[in-house]
Design an enzyme around this catalytic site. Structure first.
Site, PDB file in Angstrom:
ATOM      1  N   HIS A 153      38.661  18.525  60.823  1.00  0.00           N
ATOM      2  CA  HIS A 153      38.912  17.808  59.550  1.00  0.00           C
ATOM      3  C   HIS A 153      37.639  17.719  58.702  1.00  0.00           C
ATOM      4  O   HIS A 153      37.504  16.820  57.881  1.00  0.00           O
ATOM      5  CB  HIS A 153      39.445  16.392  59.791  1.00  0.00           C
ATOM      6  CG  HIS A 153      40.549  16.325  60.797  1.00  0.00           C
ATOM      7  ND1 HIS A 153      41.883  16.430  60.440  1.00  0.00           N
ATOM      8  CD2 HIS A 153      40.517  16.213  62.144  1.00  0.00           C
ATOM      9  CE1 HIS A 153      42.626  16.355  61.545  1.00  0.00           C
ATOM     10  NE2 HIS A 153      41.822  16.235  62.592  1.00  0.00           N
ATOM     11  N   SER A 274      20.328  29.223  37.795  1.00  0.00           N
ATOM     12  CA  SER A 274      21.083  28.761  36.640  1.00  0.00           C
ATOM     13  C   SER A 274      20.217  28.962  35.421  1.00  0.00           C
ATOM     14  O   SER A 274      18.993  28.822  35.484  1.00  0.00           O
ATOM     15  CB  SER A 274      21.417  27.281  36.816  1.00  0.00           C
ATOM     16  OG  SER A 274      21.643  26.698  35.551  1.00  0.00           O
ATOM     17  N   LYS A 280      18.326  25.196  40.539  1.00  0.00           N
ATOM     18  CA  LYS A 280      19.548  25.707  41.159  1.00  0.00           C
ATOM     19  C   LYS A 280      19.358  26.998  41.914  1.00  0.00           C
ATOM     20  O   LYS A 280      18.552  27.857  41.563  1.00  0.00           O
ATOM     21  CB  LYS A 280      20.613  25.941  40.087  1.00  0.00           C
ATOM     22  CG  LYS A 280      21.146  24.652  39.532  1.00  0.00           C
ATOM     23  CD  LYS A 280      22.179  24.046  40.429  1.00  0.00           C
ATOM     24  CE  LYS A 280      23.544  24.456  39.938  1.00  0.00           C
ATOM     25  NZ  LYS A 280      24.594  23.818  40.692  1.00  0.00           N
ATOM     26  N   GLU A 287      30.737  32.763  47.111  1.00  0.00           N
ATOM     27  CA  GLU A 287      31.886  32.319  46.314  1.00  0.00           C
ATOM     28  C   GLU A 287      32.765  33.497  45.913  1.00  0.00           C
ATOM     29  O   GLU A 287      33.989  33.392  45.862  1.00  0.00           O
ATOM     30  CB  GLU A 287      31.402  31.580  45.065  1.00  0.00           C
ATOM     31  CG  GLU A 287      30.764  30.238  45.389  1.00  0.00           C
ATOM     32  CD  GLU A 287      30.071  29.637  44.175  1.00  0.00           C
ATOM     33  OE1 GLU A 287      30.563  28.641  43.658  1.00  0.00           O
ATOM     34  OE2 GLU A 287      29.041  30.191  43.746  1.00  0.00           O
TER      35      GLU A 287
END
Ligand code: ARG
Length: 457
Positions: A153, A274, A280, A287
């Protein structure tokens, strides 16, 4: 090609909807290879004269050279790769070119070409997955003793070995490879010679073309031969399942690379910054692997929808079989390569993983098991006592190993100092030595087996 029957040429819209050359030109090598086998067989069977066959072979070889250096031209009037090759052949050798299409149809031709292409695609995927497995095994070996929190979980559950976690993906990829290998075996039959749908009256030798093209045998039913796209579906289904695995690993990398987790630093080569936030470091490649799995599953669905409800034998809908397979193959190849690169270069933060494994009372099960084993409590009662201990630790803001023996005994007098042996994450992990368990020694057993399977011994 069918000027005898039609008075008017196709409208420009018809030309556009009908043409598959923009994508099926990818099949040019397979198309020429299958034609070379077909004409050799026609000559052996004396269906085409040897002299004509030689001209055809020379012409086909010349076309292969032209395509290799200059690419395949795209003439929408010539519809597909099969007609492009044949039209060019007749430019080169004249009307003799027309003999190549004896005893075959584009229906068995495209089924043959596409099978050859998919077979190669399966072999490429297998090689790429082999490299991924090698990367997984090598990092797993390095981190058999690294302790991380194991989750259910996405809540800290029990500490596990990082090597064990990586080897879980090795197992998934092992099944993926076996699915592709299965599919490859099943699809390795030659449809060439099924002709349009009914077979042919010419005395062809289908065994010969099958073996020249590396197929195990010819397909047994001409109708099935030209209407079957199971091999493409098998590829897409295996690709989908494989991409699901890659996507789950990618998702874990995204989570692990986030600041609250801080389990990993992805290599620069697979991250982006970024344009506005200088701090970043985004896990874009992971992804995109996650995203691509959706597109691969979509491609699988596209072909399922195309094939559903088609009557035998060939229908033009089936021309739509290629784009989803080509797309899925490109996406899968990139995804496997990206995951292999990330696995090989990712930096794992053993300290951070250990710190999180030690928080969250992850050895509570070990404590309960100890109560059963050493203090002879029934498991249900042990579960209850453990709950009380966890509540106390939570109240005190400390870990289970930080409570004093007096505090333990106040909850249950049957507890003695030996309990501290099982409260550490190391003890917990080392104790899980059942077959396939997370104890580093067990993990090393599985790694040794994997190394042998991969030919690394
Ligand atoms: N371009 C077609 C395809 O990819 C080739 C087969 C055409 N056959 C036919 N009967 N029109 O499926």
């Amino acid at each position: 090609m069918w000027g005898g029957r039609f008075a008017d040429g196709p409208s420009s819209i018809m030309r556009e909807i009908n043409a598959s050359i923009p994508f099926d030109k990818k099949l040019w090598r397979q198309d020429i290879r299958a034609s070379l086998a077909h004409v050799a067989m026609l000559a052996d069977q004396k269906i085409v004269e040897a002299e004509d066959a030689t001209k055809i072979v020379d012409g086909l070889n010349q076309i292969a050279e032209e395509y290799e250096t200059g690419g395949v031209p795209e003439d929408l009037d010539l519809e597909d790769i099969h007609m492009h090759v044949e039209a060019r052949l007749s430019e080169i050798i004249g009307p003799v070119a027309g003999r190549l299409h004896t005893a075959r149809s584009r229906n068995d031709q495209v089924a043959t070409d596409f099978r050859l292409w998919v077979r190669e695609a399966m072999e490429m995927v297998d090689d790429a997955l082999d490299a991924l497995q090698k990367a997984l095994v090598s990092r797993a070996e390095e981190h058999a003793d690294t302790i991380m929190p194991g989750f259910t979980h996405l809540q800290s559950a029990q500490p596990v070995s990082l090597g064990h976690h990586l080897m879980a993906y090795y197992e998934m990829v092992r099944r993926d490879r076996s699915r592709f290998a299965d599919a490859r075996k099943r699809m390795n039959e030659s449809p060439l010679g099924a002709a349009a749908l009914a077979g042919t009256g010419f005395a062809i030798d289908r065994d010969k073309t099958a073996s020249m093209l590396g197929f195990d045998n010819p397909t047994a039913n001409s109708l099935d031969s030209v209407s079957d796209r199971d091999f493409a579906l098998d590829y897409l289904m295996a690709a989908t399942q494989c991409s699901l695995h890659l996507s789950r690993l990618a998702e874990e990398f995204v989570i692990w690379a986030s600041q609250p987790f801080g389990f990993i630093k992805l290599p620069d080569s697979f991250s982006t910054g970024s344009s506005i936030m200088p701090q970043k470091r985004n896990p874009d490649a992971a992804e995109l692997v996650r995203g691509h799995s959706g597109r691969i599953a979509g491609a699988m669905n596209a072909l399922v929808m195309t094939m559903k409800g088609l009557p035998l034998a060939y229908s033009k809908d089936m021309q739509d079989d290629k784009p989803p397979v080509f797309e899925a193959h490109d996406l899968l190849g990139l995804s496997i390569a990206a995951m292999t690169g990330m696995i090989a270069e990712v930096e794992f933060s053993g300290n951070r993983m250990r710190a999180l494994a030690e928080s969250g009372f992850s050895t509570a099960t070990d404590f309960a098991d100890w109560l059963v084993r050493e203090a002879k409590l029934p498991f249900r009662e042990a579960h209850h006592v453990t709950g009380a201990v966890v509540s106390l630790a939570e109240e005190q803001g400390c870990g289970l190993a930080d409570l004093t023996l007096e505090q333990y005994q106040a909850i249950d007098s049957r507890i003695d100092e030996r309990v501290f042996d099982v409260l550490s994450v190391d003890a917990s992990v080392a104790s899980r030595s059942s077959y396939g368990g997370t104890a580093p020694d067990q993990v090393r057993v599985q790694i040794a087996k994997a190394r042998q399977t991969l030919g690394l011994e």
